[in-house]
Design a protein around this motif. Structure first.
Motif: not given
Length: 286
Positions: A133-135, A143-145, A195-199
C-alpha cells in the motif's frame, strides 16, 4: 467471491472466494433486477489505463442507462468495490436511490483521518500489505516491479495470505472450497496489471475528493447509505471505519461482531444486506 460478468446479458458467475482485489459492484434497479458491474480490466470489461474513482462512477452511470435501470438506481460495492460507491456518492448522487458499502476499502491517506490514528491502524496490517500500500501511494511507478518480484512477499491480499483471514473467514473459505468449481475463473483474463494493480493504484492513490467531505444525497430520507463492517476484519480495519461513520452520521453504520472480511458470503447475509438497502430492514448480527 470473484466474478466474471457479461453486462450485455447481465450474466455472472462466482467461482471462488477472494479478497478485496476482485470484488465487484452490484447495480440494482429499485425493486427489480440485479446486475454485477465488473470494474475495467476484470472479466470481459475492457482495460482503462486512465481508470480513476471518477471514471468508475461515470462508467456505472453509463451502464445503468444502457441497462435502462431508470433515473435512479441502487449501488452496492464490496471490498475494493467500495471506492466505486464513494465515487457514485461524489459524482452522481442525483442518480442514486440508495447505496451500500460492505467492508469497503479504506485509503489510509485520506486527509481527514487524524495522522496518529491512521498511522497506528496502518501498523496493524501485516508487513507485506503495508509495503504494497505504501508503494501504491508513494511510488506507483514501482508497483508492477514490486508485485512481480520474487524475493519478498508482496500484497498479502492478492496472494491470499492466511494471516489476513479471521477465524470466521477461514470457515467460509473451507466451506466454499468444498464446493465443486464448474466454471473456470476468468475474472483476471485481462492480466493482473489491468485488474489488481490498477485497483491498488486507484484505491490508494491521491483522490480528487475526501470521502469524509461527501454530503448526504438523501436530505429528505428518500434513500439511505449503509456501511457494513466486520469487527474481526483483518484487511479493512474497524477503527477507521468507525471514524468515518462518526464523521458522516447520516450513513447508517452496521458492525458485525464476529464478522471477518468475507462475512457477506455466509448463507443469507447477501440477501439481508440487499434487503436493508432496498426496504430498510436491518439484519441481525452474526
Amino acid at each position: 467471491m470473484e466474478g466474471t460478468s457479461r453486462t450485455e446479458k447481465t450474466e455472472c458467475t462466482e467461482t471462488r472466494p477472494s479478497t478485496r482485489s476482485s470484488l465487484c459492484m452490484r447495480l440494482t434497479a429499485p425493486r427489480t433486477s440485479r446486475h454485477l458491474f465488473p470494474r475495467a480490466g476484470y472479466g470481459e470489461s475492457d482495460p482503462n489505463p486512465g481508470r480513476n474513482v471518477k471514471s468508475e462512477a461515470l462508467d456505472i452511470e453509463e451502464l445503468a442507462d444502457q441497462l435502462e435501470l431508470g433515473q435512479k438506481f441502487h449501488v452496492l460495492g464490496v471490498s475494493m468495490g467500495g471506492y466505486s460507491v464513494w465515487g457514485c456518492l461524489q459524482y452522481i448522487p442525483h442518480r442514486l436511490a440508495g447505496a451500500t458499502l460492505v467492508v469497503p476499502v479504506i485509503n489510509y491517506w485520506w486527509p481527514s483521518f487524524p495522522a496518529e490514528l491512521s498511522r497506528q491502524t496502518f501498523k496493524k496490517l501485516i508487513v507485506p500489505e503495508q509495503r504494497t500500500l505504501w508503494i501504491a501511494h508513494n511510488a506507483p511507478y514501482l508497483l508492477y516491479l514490486w508485485m512481480t518480484q520474487k524475493w519478498l512477499p508482496s500484497s498479502a491480499a492478492a496472494m491470499h495470505h492466511p494471516e489476513i483471514f479471521s477465524k470466521h473467514d477461514m470457515e467460509v473459505i473451507q466451506k466454499m472450497m468444498a464446493t465443486p468449481r464448474i466454471i473456470e475463473n476468468k475474472s483476471r483474463q485481462q492480466g493482473i496489471y489491468e485488474s489488481i494493480h490498477r485497483d491498488l493504484l486507484v484505491a490508494f492513490g491521491n483522490w480528487e475528493f475526501d470521502p469524509m467531505n461527501v454530503t448526504n444525497p438523501f436530505h429528505t430520507n428518500e434513500g439511505a447509505v449503509h456501511i457494513w463492517q466486520g469487527y474481526e476484519d483483518r484487511l479493512v480495519l474497524v477503527e477507521l471505519q468507525r471514524y468515518i461513520s462518526k464523521k458522516l452520521p447520516w450513513i447508517q453504520y452496521h458492525e458485525v461482531p464476529q464478522g471477518g472480511h468475507m462475512f457477506m458470503l455466509v448463507d443469507g447475509w447477501t440477501d439481508k444486506i440487499i434487503k436493508t438497502l432496498l426496504v430498510g430492514e436491518e439484519a441481525s448480527p452474526i
